[in-house]
Design a protein around this motif. Structure first.
Motif, PDB file in Angstrom:
ATOM      1  N   CYS A   1       0.856  -1.183   0.000  1.00  0.00           N
ATOM      2  CA  CYS A   1       0.000   0.000   0.000  1.00  0.00           C
ATOM      3  C   CYS A   1       0.895   1.237   0.000  1.00  0.00           C
ATOM      4  CB  CYS A   1      -0.882  -0.038   1.242  1.00  0.00           C
ATOM      5  SG  CYS A   1      -2.258   1.116   1.279  1.00  0.00           S
ATOM      6  N   TRP A   2       0.600   2.202  -0.902  1.00  0.00           N
ATOM      7  CA  TRP A   2       1.434   3.402  -1.009  1.00  0.00           C
ATOM      8  C   TRP A   2       0.556   4.570  -1.419  1.00  0.00           C
ATOM      9  CZ3 TRP A   2       6.002   5.129   0.356  1.00  0.00           C
ATOM     10  CH2 TRP A   2       6.525   6.281  -0.261  1.00  0.00           C
ATOM     11  N   TYR A   3       0.674   5.683  -0.708  1.00  0.00           N
ATOM     12  CA  TYR A   3      -0.099   6.888  -1.015  1.00  0.00           C
ATOM     13  C   TYR A   3       0.812   7.956  -1.605  1.00  0.00           C
ATOM     14  CZ  TYR A   3      -2.654  11.253  -0.389  1.00  0.00           C
ATOM     15  OH  TYR A   3      -3.245  12.464  -0.616  1.00  0.00           O
ATOM     16  N   ASP A   4       0.337   8.625  -2.666  1.00  0.00           N
ATOM     17  CA  ASP A   4       1.092   9.722  -3.250  1.00  0.00           C
ATOM     18  C   ASP A   4       0.151  10.716  -3.904  1.00  0.00           C
ATOM     19  OD1 ASP A   4       3.156  11.331  -4.178  1.00  0.00           O
ATOM     20  OD2 ASP A   4       3.496  10.125  -5.976  1.00  0.00           O
ATOM     21  N   ARG A   5       0.082  11.932  -3.362  1.00  0.00           N
ATOM     22  CA  ARG A   5      -0.594  13.067  -3.981  1.00  0.00           C
ATOM     23  C   ARG A   5      -2.017  12.753  -4.436  1.00  0.00           C
ATOM     24  NH1 ARG A   5       4.342  16.282  -7.063  1.00  0.00           N
ATOM     25  NH2 ARG A   5       5.982  15.465  -5.710  1.00  0.00           N
ATOM     26  N   GLY A   6      -2.786  12.248  -3.525  1.00  0.00           N
ATOM     27  CA  GLY A   6      -4.198  12.048  -3.797  1.00  0.00           C
ATOM     28  C   GLY A   6      -4.597  10.669  -4.238  1.00  0.00           C
ATOM     29  N   VAL A   7      -3.641   9.782  -4.488  1.00  0.00           N
ATOM     30  CA  VAL A   7      -3.948   8.429  -4.929  1.00  0.00           C
ATOM     31  C   VAL A   7      -3.308   7.425  -3.981  1.00  0.00           C
ATOM     32  CG1 VAL A   7      -3.750   6.736  -6.794  1.00  0.00           C
ATOM     33  CG2 VAL A   7      -4.086   9.145  -7.344  1.00  0.00           C
ATOM     34  N   CYS A   8      -4.077   6.436  -3.559  1.00  0.00           N
ATOM     35  CA  CYS A   8      -3.539   5.333  -2.772  1.00  0.00           C
ATOM     36  C   CYS A   8      -3.481   4.105  -3.676  1.00  0.00           C
ATOM     37  CB  CYS A   8      -4.402   5.054  -1.546  1.00  0.00           C
ATOM     38  SG  CYS A   8      -3.663   3.799  -0.470  1.00  0.00           S
TER      39      CYS A   8
ATOM     40  N   THR B   1      -1.388  -6.612 -23.148  1.00  0.00           N
ATOM     41  CA  THR B   1      -1.829  -6.868 -24.527  1.00  0.00           C
ATOM     42  C   THR B   1      -0.722  -7.356 -25.442  1.00  0.00           C
ATOM     43  OG1 THR B   1      -1.476  -4.541 -25.090  1.00  0.00           O
ATOM     44  CG2 THR B   1      -3.687  -5.175 -24.374  1.00  0.00           C
ATOM     45  N   GLY B   2       0.516  -7.168 -25.070  1.00  0.00           N
ATOM     46  CA  GLY B   2       1.594  -7.590 -25.952  1.00  0.00           C
ATOM     47  C   GLY B   2       2.648  -8.383 -25.213  1.00  0.00           C
ATOM     48  N   GLY B   3       2.787  -9.656 -25.529  1.00  0.00           N
ATOM     49  CA  GLY B   3       3.818 -10.483 -24.918  1.00  0.00           C
ATOM     50  C   GLY B   3       3.463 -10.943 -23.518  1.00  0.00           C
ATOM     51  N   THR B   4       4.479 -11.358 -22.791  1.00  0.00           N
ATOM     52  CA  THR B   4       4.316 -11.910 -21.450  1.00  0.00           C
ATOM     53  C   THR B   4       4.284 -10.789 -20.415  1.00  0.00           C
ATOM     54  OG1 THR B   4       5.529 -13.887 -22.120  1.00  0.00           O
ATOM     55  CG2 THR B   4       5.309 -13.490 -19.752  1.00  0.00           C
ATOM     56  N   ALA B   5       3.402 -10.934 -19.438  1.00  0.00           N
ATOM     57  CA  ALA B   5       3.338  -9.947 -18.364  1.00  0.00           C
ATOM     58  C   ALA B   5       4.658  -9.945 -17.589  1.00  0.00           C
ATOM     59  CB  ALA B   5       2.179 -10.261 -17.434  1.00  0.00           C
ATOM     60  N   PRO B   6       5.309  -8.793 -17.458  1.00  0.00           N
ATOM     61  CA  PRO B   6       6.603  -8.763 -16.761  1.00  0.00           C
ATOM     62  C   PRO B   6       6.478  -8.838 -15.247  1.00  0.00           C
ATOM     63  CG  PRO B   6       5.994  -6.560 -17.464  1.00  0.00           C
ATOM     64  CD  PRO B   6       4.944  -7.490 -18.005  1.00  0.00           C
ATOM     65  N   LEU B   7       5.327  -8.452 -14.717  1.00  0.00           N
ATOM     66  CA  LEU B   7       5.145  -8.354 -13.270  1.00  0.00           C
ATOM     67  C   LEU B   7       4.106  -9.355 -12.804  1.00  0.00           C
ATOM     68  CD1 LEU B   7       5.470  -6.956 -10.493  1.00  0.00           C
ATOM     69  CD2 LEU B   7       3.876  -5.200 -11.297  1.00  0.00           C
ATOM     70  N   THR B   8       4.545 -10.349 -12.038  1.00  0.00           N
ATOM     71  CA  THR B   8       3.638 -11.323 -11.429  1.00  0.00           C
ATOM     72  C   THR B   8       4.054 -11.500  -9.977  1.00  0.00           C
ATOM     73  OG1 THR B   8       5.019 -13.180 -12.162  1.00  0.00           O
ATOM     74  CG2 THR B   8       3.204 -12.547 -13.610  1.00  0.00           C
ATOM     75  N   GLY B   9       3.233 -12.213  -9.192  1.00  0.00           N
ATOM     76  CA  GLY B   9       3.554 -12.334  -7.775  1.00  0.00           C
ATOM     77  C   GLY B   9       3.572 -10.982  -7.091  1.00  0.00           C
ATOM     78  N   VAL B  10       2.631 -10.109  -7.480  1.00  0.00           N
ATOM     79  CA  VAL B  10       2.617  -8.713  -7.025  1.00  0.00           C
ATOM     80  C   VAL B  10       2.549  -8.642  -5.500  1.00  0.00           C
ATOM     81  CG1 VAL B  10       1.310  -6.575  -7.130  1.00  0.00           C
ATOM     82  CG2 VAL B  10       1.553  -7.970  -9.184  1.00  0.00           C
ATOM     83  N   ASP B  11       3.416  -7.833  -4.896  1.00  0.00           N
ATOM     84  CA  ASP B  11       3.488  -7.798  -3.427  1.00  0.00           C
ATOM     85  C   ASP B  11       3.743  -6.376  -2.930  1.00  0.00           C
ATOM     86  OD1 ASP B  11       4.694  -8.408  -0.607  1.00  0.00           O
ATOM     87  OD2 ASP B  11       3.904 -10.323  -1.268  1.00  0.00           O
ATOM     88  N   ASN B  12       4.844  -6.152  -2.229  1.00  0.00           N
ATOM     89  CA  ASN B  12       5.136  -4.836  -1.651  1.00  0.00           C
ATOM     90  C   ASN B  12       5.275  -3.771  -2.735  1.00  0.00           C
ATOM     91  OD1 ASN B  12       7.265  -5.648   1.247  1.00  0.00           O
ATOM     92  ND2 ASN B  12       5.120  -6.085   0.844  1.00  0.00           N
ATOM     93  N   ILE B  13       4.956  -2.523  -2.365  1.00  0.00           N
ATOM     94  CA  ILE B  13       5.001  -1.416  -3.321  1.00  0.00           C
ATOM     95  C   ILE B  13       5.519  -0.169  -2.632  1.00  0.00           C
ATOM     96  CG2 ILE B  13       2.596  -0.774  -2.849  1.00  0.00           C
ATOM     97  CD1 ILE B  13       2.321  -0.015  -5.801  1.00  0.00           C
ATOM     98  N   THR B  14       6.282   0.637  -3.378  1.00  0.00           N
ATOM     99  CA  THR B  14       6.732   1.921  -2.876  1.00  0.00           C
ATOM    100  C   THR B  14       6.808   2.889  -4.049  1.00  0.00           C
ATOM    101  OG1 THR B  14       8.342   3.012  -1.431  1.00  0.00           O
ATOM    102  CG2 THR B  14       9.230   1.569  -3.133  1.00  0.00           C
ATOM    103  N   GLY B  15       7.061   4.153  -3.745  1.00  0.00           N
ATOM    104  CA  GLY B  15       7.199   5.163  -4.778  1.00  0.00           C
ATOM    105  C   GLY B  15       8.533   5.869  -4.668  1.00  0.00           C
TER     106      GLY B  15
END
Length: 389
Positions: free
Chosen positions: A255-262, A292-306
Motif C-alpha cells: 500500500c502506497w499513497y502519493d498526492r491524492g492516490v492510494c 496486450t503484448g507479450g508476457t506480463a513482466p510483473l507477477t507475484g505482485v506484493d510490496n510497493i513503494t514510490g
C-alpha cells in the motif's frame, strides 16, 4: 469469455483511468503495459547476485543471524521504510516470524556508512508489512487472524504501542493520507477488504473510526463508498464479514499513497489498484490479465513503494522471477532489478532513502530458501534514479 477478455472489455468500455493524482496526471488512460524501461536493460548479476541496469550498484547491508553494527539482524525481513535522521537516515524492517517477530532498524550516516542497528519492536507475531506516518513513526502490522497494528519509533528511545482501534484482522500494509487525515489498510485474505482508519485527532492513532470500502463485487473501475465497521475487534465476526456491501479483494498486500492516490496490490490476481481519494473512485493501474503484448513482466505482485524524485512506482514480487518492476507515470511496466537463483524467496520491504538516491529491499529467504527466514538478505541499491518535476 475468459477473465482476460472480460476485464479488457470492461476497462476499455469505461474509458480507462482518469486520475487527478500522481501517476495518472499525464493523461494516462489505461492499465500499465510492458515497454522499454527508463533505466535500460538489466545487466549480468553483480558480485552480490543482483541484476541491475547500467550505472547502478548494490551492497548487502545485513544478513539474518549475522551481526550488523554489533546487532544480530532478524530472520525473515519483510516490510520496510526509510526515515530522515539528522544528516543521515534510518531504514526499518519487519520480521515475519511467529511470536517473536517485531522490527529492527539500521541507522546510516550522511555518507551512507552504517552507524548502528537495534530492535524497535519485540514480542509481536508475524510482522509482515506496514507503513510510515507523516509524524515519523513506523506502523508495523501483524499478518495473523486478529492481528494488531503497532506504532514504533525508528530512532528508538520509546517503546512500541498497540493501536488496536485500527482493527483486528490479518493486516498487511498501511499508508497515510495527510490531506484527508486517514490511514489506508490492506488485508491479506483471499476475500480481504480495503480499510481506512479515521483518527479522532490526526497524529494520534489511539482512537478513531474504522471503515471499509464498499462497491459491487465485480467492479474494477468507478465510484466507491465507505461504511463504518461495527466491531473493529473482529470477534466473533471477522471485520471483512460485517458489512454486506464491502468489496472483497484477492489477497491485499502492499500500500502506497502519493498526492491524492492510494495504490495497493493484490497477489491473488496480480493487480495494482489505484484509489483516487479526491474523487472516491477505484481503478486499475496494472493487471497481468490486461497485458496486450507479450508476457506480463510483473507477477507475484506484493510490496510497493514510490520513488520520491520521479513518483514512479516500484513493485516487488513474491514469486514471479524475483524482480522489482517499475511502473512509470507514462504507463510503462518493466523490470528494474532481478535476483536470479532465489526462486524460493520473495522480495520485501522496498523503500527509498529520503533523498531518493538509494533503494533498500530484502530477499526474505535469500539463496537458502529456508522457511524460517534464516537466509534473509537486506540490500541497498545506489544509482541514477531519474528525477522528474
Amino acid at each position: 469469455m475468459d477473465r482476460r477478455t472480460l476485464l479488457r472489455a470492461t476497462v476499455v468500455g469505461v474509458g480507462g483511468a482518469a486520475f487527478s493524482g500522481a501517476l495518472w496526471g499525464q493523461a494516462f488512460g489505461a492499465v500499465a503495459q510492458p515497454g522499454p524501461s527508463p533505466y535500460g536493460d538489466l545487466r549480468a548479476a553483480d558480485a552480490n547476485g543482483v541484476e541491475l541496469p547500467a550505472g547502478f550498484t548494490s551492497r548487502v547491508i545485513a544478513r539474518s543471524g549475522q551481526r550488523v553494527a554489533g546487532y544480530t539482524w532478524h530472520p525473515a525481513p519483510d516490510g520496510g521504510a526509510c526515515f530522515p535522521d539528522g544528516s543521515g537516515w534510518i531504514y526499518v524492517s519487519n520480521s515475519e516470524v511467529p511470536l517473536v517477530g517485531g522490527a529492527s532498524a539500521v541507522r546510516f550516516a550522511a555518507d551512507g556508512s552504517i552507524t548502528s542497528a537495534y530492535r524497535i519492536l519485540s514480542r509481536s507475531n508475524v510482522n509482515c508489512a506496514g507503513g510510515a506516518t507523516p509524524w515519523g513513526t513506523w506502523l508495523s502490522c501483524e499478518e495473523v487472524p486478529l492481528g494488531r497494528v503497532f506504532e514504533t519509533w525508528p530512532a528508538g528511545g520509546r517503546s512500541a504501542e498497540e493501536r488496536t482501534r485500527m482493527g483486528r484482522f490479518k493486516h498487511e500494509a498501511a499508508a497515510c493520507d495527510p490531506v484527508r487525515q486517514v490511514v489506508y489498510l490492506t488485508e491479506d485474505e483471499g476475500d480481504g477488504c480495503f480499510y481506512r482508519f479515521l483518527p479522532d485527532t490526526w497524529g494520534d492513532l489511539r482512537t478513531g473510526r474504522l471503515q471499509v470500502l464498499c462497491a459491487p463485487a465485480a467492479q474494477v473501475t468507478g465510484p466507491v463508498t465507505w461504511q463504518d465497521i461495527p466491531d473493529r475487534d473482529g470477534f466473533p465476526i471477522a471485520t471483512r464479514k460485517q458489512v454486506s456491501a464491502a468489496k472483497h479483494f484477492d489477497g491485499g498486500e502492499g500500500c502506497w499513497y502519493d498526492r491524492g492516490v492510494c495504490y495497493f496490490t493484490t497477489k491473488g490476481d496480480n493487480r495494482v489498484w489505484a484509489y483516487d481519494a479526491a474523487a472516491s473512485s477505484l481503478d486499475l493501474a496494472y493487471d497481468d490479465s490486461l497485458v496486450t503484448g507479450g508476457t506480463a513482466p510483473l507477477t507475484g505482485v506484493d510490496n510497493i513503494t514510490g520513488a520520491p524524485t520521479s513518483r514512479d512506482l516500484f513493485v516487488a514480487e513474491d514469486g514471479g522471477n524475483m524482480e522489482i518492476n517499475v511502473i512509470t507515470g507514462e504507463g510503462v511496466v518493466a523490470p528494474f532489478l532481478r535476483l536470479p537463483g532465489q526462486s524460493s524467496s520473495e522480495i520485501t520491504g522496498p523503500a527509498f532513502s529520503p533523498d531518493g538516491s538509494r533503494l533498500y529491499f530484502s530477499s526474505q529467504r535469500g539463496t537458502s530458501g529456508s522457511s524460517a527466514g534464516t537466509g534473509g538478505i537486506t540490500y541497498e541499491v545506489t544509482g541514477p534514479f531519474r528525477v522528474r518535476p
